[in-house]
Scaffold this motif. Structure first.
Motif, PDB file in Angstrom:
ATOM      1  N   ASP A  38       0.878  -1.175   0.124  1.00 14.15           N
ATOM      2  CA  ASP A  38      -0.070   0.155  -0.021  1.00 14.15           C
ATOM      3  C   ASP A  38       1.028   1.185  -0.026  1.00 14.15           C
ATOM      4  O   ASP A  38       1.364   1.927   1.008  1.00 14.15           O
ATOM      5  N   THR A  39       1.100   1.995  -1.143  1.00 15.68           N
ATOM      6  CA  THR A  39       2.018   3.145  -1.232  1.00 15.68           C
ATOM      7  C   THR A  39       1.748   4.245  -0.314  1.00 15.68           C
ATOM      8  O   THR A  39       2.706   4.658   0.084  1.00 15.68           O
ATOM      9  N   ASP A  40       0.428   4.319  -0.308  1.00 13.15           N
ATOM     10  CA  ASP A  40       0.104   5.574   0.370  1.00 13.15           C
ATOM     11  C   ASP A  40       0.519   5.498   2.061  1.00 13.15           C
ATOM     12  O   ASP A  40       1.025   6.191   2.682  1.00 13.15           O
ATOM     13  N   LEU A  41       0.175   4.118   2.397  1.00 10.10           N
ATOM     14  CA  LEU A  41       0.501   3.837   3.598  1.00 10.10           C
ATOM     15  C   LEU A  41       2.097   3.839   3.952  1.00 10.10           C
ATOM     16  O   LEU A  41       2.554   4.465   4.850  1.00 10.10           O
ATOM     17  N   MET A  42       2.649   3.129   2.889  1.00 11.40           N
ATOM     18  CA  MET A  42       4.071   3.282   3.047  1.00 11.40           C
ATOM     19  C   MET A  42       4.749   4.611   3.079  1.00 11.40           C
ATOM     20  O   MET A  42       5.984   4.830   3.705  1.00 11.40           O
ATOM     21  N   ASN A  43       3.937   5.539   2.449  1.00 13.28           N
ATOM     22  CA  ASN A  43       4.708   6.918   2.386  1.00 13.28           C
ATOM     23  C   ASN A  43       4.129   7.731   3.641  1.00 13.28           C
ATOM     24  O   ASN A  43       4.824   9.045   3.635  1.00 13.28           O
ATOM     25  N   SER A  44       3.502   7.173   4.481  1.00 14.43           N
ATOM     26  CA  SER A  44       3.045   8.014   5.703  1.00 14.43           C
ATOM     27  C   SER A  44       3.912   8.109   6.646  1.00 14.43           C
ATOM     28  O   SER A  44       4.846   7.216   6.783  1.00 14.43           O
ATOM     29  N   ASP A  45       3.710   9.128   7.556  1.00 13.92           N
ATOM     30  CA  ASP A  45       4.788   9.196   8.739  1.00 13.92           C
ATOM     31  C   ASP A  45       4.510   7.880   9.762  1.00 13.92           C
ATOM     32  O   ASP A  45       5.663   7.783  10.504  1.00 13.92           O
ATOM     33  N   GLN A  46       3.400   7.230   9.703  1.00 14.53           N
ATOM     34  CA  GLN A  46       3.411   6.054  10.673  1.00 14.53           C
ATOM     35  C   GLN A  46       4.234   4.767  10.307  1.00 14.53           C
ATOM     36  O   GLN A  46       4.150   3.995  10.987  1.00 14.53           O
ATOM     37  N   VAL A  47       4.837   4.979   9.293  1.00 13.76           N
ATOM     38  CA  VAL A  47       5.719   3.895   8.560  1.00 13.76           C
ATOM     39  C   VAL A  47       7.027   4.206   8.743  1.00 13.76           C
ATOM     40  O   VAL A  47       7.482   5.595   8.068  1.00 13.76           O
ATOM     41  N   ILE A  48       8.044   3.474   9.489  1.00  9.19           N
ATOM     42  CA  ILE A  48       9.396   3.946   9.536  1.00  9.19           C
ATOM     43  C   ILE A  48      10.166   2.939   8.576  1.00  9.19           C
ATOM     44  O   ILE A  48       9.950   1.628   8.649  1.00  9.19           O
ATOM     45  N   LYS A  49      10.934   3.503   7.699  1.00 14.08           N
ATOM     46  CA  LYS A  49      12.127   2.758   6.753  1.00 14.08           C
ATOM     47  C   LYS A  49      13.241   2.370   7.441  1.00 14.08           C
ATOM     48  O   LYS A  49      13.530   2.878   8.440  1.00 14.08           O
ATOM     49  N   ASP A  50      13.826   0.948   7.040  1.00 14.79           N
ATOM     50  CA  ASP A  50      15.182   0.723   7.617  1.00 14.79           C
ATOM     51  C   ASP A  50      15.972   1.669   7.165  1.00 14.79           C
ATOM     52  O   ASP A  50      16.189   1.932   6.006  1.00 14.79           O
ATOM     53  N   PRO A  51      16.966   2.231   8.062  1.00 17.06           N
ATOM     54  CA  PRO A  51      17.888   2.984   7.770  1.00 17.06           C
ATOM     55  C   PRO A  51      18.903   2.738   6.603  1.00 17.06           C
ATOM     56  O   PRO A  51      19.404   3.498   6.077  1.00 17.06           O
ATOM     57  N   ASP A  52      19.237   1.456   6.652  1.00 18.48           N
ATOM     58  CA  ASP A  52      20.066   0.858   5.605  1.00 18.48           C
ATOM     59  C   ASP A  52      19.469   0.398   4.484  1.00 18.48           C
ATOM     60  O   ASP A  52      20.032   0.805   3.300  1.00 18.48           O
ATOM     61  N   SER A  53      18.573  -0.422   4.496  1.00 19.84           N
ATOM     62  CA  SER A  53      17.880  -0.798   3.196  1.00 19.84           C
ATOM     63  C   SER A  53      16.633  -0.114   2.705  1.00 19.84           C
ATOM     64  O   SER A  53      16.424  -0.148   1.294  1.00 19.84           O
ATOM     65  N   GLY A  54      16.099   0.660   3.571  1.00 17.43           N
ATOM     66  CA  GLY A  54      14.888   1.482   2.992  1.00 17.43           C
ATOM     67  C   GLY A  54      13.659   0.547   2.943  1.00 17.43           C
ATOM     68  O   GLY A  54      12.572   1.073   2.743  1.00 17.43           O
ATOM     69  N   ASP A  55      13.714  -0.718   3.401  1.00 13.74           N
ATOM     70  CA  ASP A  55      12.690  -1.490   3.422  1.00 13.74           C
ATOM     71  C   ASP A  55      11.759  -1.011   4.811  1.00 13.74           C
ATOM     72  O   ASP A  55      12.216  -0.373   5.546  1.00 13.74           O
ATOM     73  N   LEU A  56      10.619  -1.813   4.649  1.00 12.74           N
ATOM     74  CA  LEU A  56       9.686  -1.439   5.831  1.00 12.74           C
ATOM     75  C   LEU A  56      10.442  -1.865   7.122  1.00 12.74           C
ATOM     76  O   LEU A  56      10.903  -3.066   7.319  1.00 12.74           O
ATOM     77  N   ARG A  57      10.432  -0.868   8.341  1.00 10.60           N
ATOM     78  CA  ARG A  57      11.149  -1.354   9.475  1.00 10.60           C
ATOM     79  C   ARG A  57       9.606  -1.414  10.641  1.00 10.60           C
ATOM     80  O   ARG A  57       9.690  -2.549  11.331  1.00 10.60           O
ATOM     81  N   SER A  58       9.109  -0.554  10.615  1.00  4.72           N
ATOM     82  CA  SER A  58       8.008  -0.282  11.622  1.00  4.72           C
ATOM     83  C   SER A  58       6.654   0.200  10.934  1.00  4.72           C
ATOM     84  O   SER A  58       6.835   1.252  10.442  1.00  4.72           O
ATOM     85  N   VAL A  59       5.483  -0.362  11.494  1.00  4.70           N
ATOM     86  CA  VAL A  59       4.484   0.336  10.979  1.00  4.70           C
ATOM     87  C   VAL A  59       3.566   0.661  12.447  1.00  4.70           C
ATOM     88  O   VAL A  59       3.380  -0.412  13.308  1.00  4.70           O
ATOM     89  N   PHE A  60       3.322   1.909  12.436  1.00  2.85           N
ATOM     90  CA  PHE A  60       2.576   2.123  14.037  1.00  2.85           C
ATOM     91  C   PHE A  60       1.064   2.217  13.849  1.00  2.85           C
ATOM     92  O   PHE A  60       0.637   2.474  12.619  1.00  2.85           O
ATOM     93  N   ASP A  61       0.541   2.297  14.788  1.00  2.80           N
ATOM     94  CA  ASP A  61      -1.063   2.425  14.966  1.00  2.80           C
ATOM     95  C   ASP A  61      -1.775   1.366  14.190  1.00  2.80           C
ATOM     96  O   ASP A  61      -2.673   1.348  13.701  1.00  2.80           O
ATOM     97  N   MET A  62      -1.216   0.069  14.182  1.00  2.00           N
ATOM     98  CA  MET A  62      -1.823  -1.164  13.652  1.00  2.00           C
ATOM     99  C   MET A  62      -3.067  -1.445  14.082  1.00  2.00           C
ATOM    100  O   MET A  62      -4.065  -1.686  13.352  1.00  2.00           O
ATOM    101  N   HIS A  63      -3.211  -0.946  15.370  1.00  2.00           N
ATOM    102  CA  HIS A  63      -4.773  -1.363  15.735  1.00  2.00           C
ATOM    103  C   HIS A  63      -6.026  -0.223  15.376  1.00  2.00           C
ATOM    104  O   HIS A  63      -7.021  -0.712  15.339  1.00  2.00           O
ATOM    105  N   ARG A  64      -5.347   0.581  14.765  1.00  2.00           N
ATOM    106  CA  ARG A  64      -6.190   1.493  14.137  1.00  2.00           C
ATOM    107  C   ARG A  64      -6.296   1.460  12.497  1.00  2.00           C
ATOM    108  O   ARG A  64      -7.497   1.948  11.934  1.00  2.00           O
TER     109      ARG A  64
END
Ligand code: 6CS
Ligand code: FE
Length: 307
Positions: free
Chosen positions: A76-102
């Motif tokens: 989901d590119t919109d979600l991946m580009n939101s502030d609540q998604v943190i990317k891995d500092p080395d690879s740029g891949d997904l590291r954390s998604v916050f607010d999962m329960h929402r």
């Protein structure tokens, strides 16, 4: 909004010595202590160590839809580009998604599973709400680690959490083994507050969630506490559950194995411990990191899915 007296001075330039905990570990009083799924042996272990490990709490099959939903989110590119998604500092891949329960009903229901919420209410002594939820995803061959820290030290300093009356529930979505960067904990470390040096820059969270540089105890404190309590890294299959006290020191290494390590975290906070102004003096962090909007007591959901 008022800020109570700061009992936990941290993030100052001058050095402060660690000191003994001033809050109870288990907040239920008297007979209420035994009003829940945890027996006295488990309660005593949690009090001593600052965490409880339940290998295979949920079945492997029960976790598969959660892991599949995580992979779905990564597309989901919109979600991946939101502030609540943190990317891995080395690879740029997904590291954390916050607010999962929402963003996911499936994850939201899990926060109210009576087999978890019942234990949490017992530990925190009553009604609770979700302070923060997240998925930490460490892809194979990369997934950076997290340096040693106490979550409470961050949540007190940067979110204004007044007292140590919160607990994290972490559910493994993949195998956690000795090779793919499992969470490491220092048993007994929750009995001390370890002030950390260095003032908190504005919007620190934009860096700290990629790599924790502030809020890391000194090596002297870490040596003392590890010499006292050792290090434990619970391992097990998807569905395993870790409950850890908000002030228990923990860290995790980089994932150099070919296997992913994905864990789901729900942080429960007592409704009597809602966030005040950040003690570090900065503006409050975004709501997806420190929930201020929705502090209604969680109700247990009544229809139980099989474990
Ligand atoms: O800043 C926080 O809220 C997050 N930081 C870490 C390293 N653990 C707890 C939490 O997710
Ligand atoms: Fe943490």
């Amino acid at each position: 909004m008022m800020t109570s007296e700061d009992l936990f001075p941290t993030r100052h330039d001058e050095r402060h010595e660690r000191f003994s905990r001033v809050d109870p570990v288990i907040h239920a009083r008297n007979q209420e202590r035994w009003n829940g799924p945890l027996d006295e042996v488990s309660l005593s272990r949690y009090e001593r160590d600052g965490f409880l490990w339940f290998e295979g709490f949920f079945s492997r099959e029960r976790m598969k839809p959660f892991f599949d939903e995580l992979k779905e989110m990564a597309r989901d590119t919109d979600l991946m580009n939101s502030d609540q998604v943190i990317k891995d500092p080395d690879s740029g891949d997904l590291r954390s998604v916050f607010d999962m329960h929402r963003i996911s009903e499936r994850f939201d229901k899990l926060t109210r599973d009576p087999r978890i919420l019942g234990m949490v209410r017992q530990l925190l002594g009553g009604d609770v709400y979700i302070h923060q939820s997240r998925i930490n995803d460490k892809f194979g061959f990369q997934g950076s680690g997290f340096n040693w820290h106490s979550d409470f030290e961050t949540w007190h300093s940067e979110d204004g959490m007044p007292r140590m009356r919160a607990v994290s529930a972490s559910i493994m979505l993949t195998d956690n083994n000795e090779f793919n960067g499992p969470l490491m904990l220092i048993p007994g470390s929750h009995h001390y507050f370890v002030p950390c040096e260095g003032s908190t820059p504005k919007d620190n969270w934009k860096d700290s969630l990629k790599a924790q540089r502030l809020g890391v105890p000194s090596q002297e404190n870490l040596i003392d506490l590890v010499n006292q309590g050792g290090i434990q890294a619970p391992k097990g299959p998807p569905g395993s559950l870790l409950l850890f006290e908000c002030n228990t020191l923990h860290a995790s290494n980089k994932n150099l194995s070919p296997w992913p390590r994905a864990n789901l975290f729900f942080v429960y906070n007592s409704v009597d411990n809602t966030l005040e102004q950040p003690y570090c003096g900065n503006q409050p962090r975004p709501d997806f990191l420190g929930n201020r909007e929705d502090t209604e007591a969680l109700a247990m959901h009544d229809h139980l899915e099989p474990l």
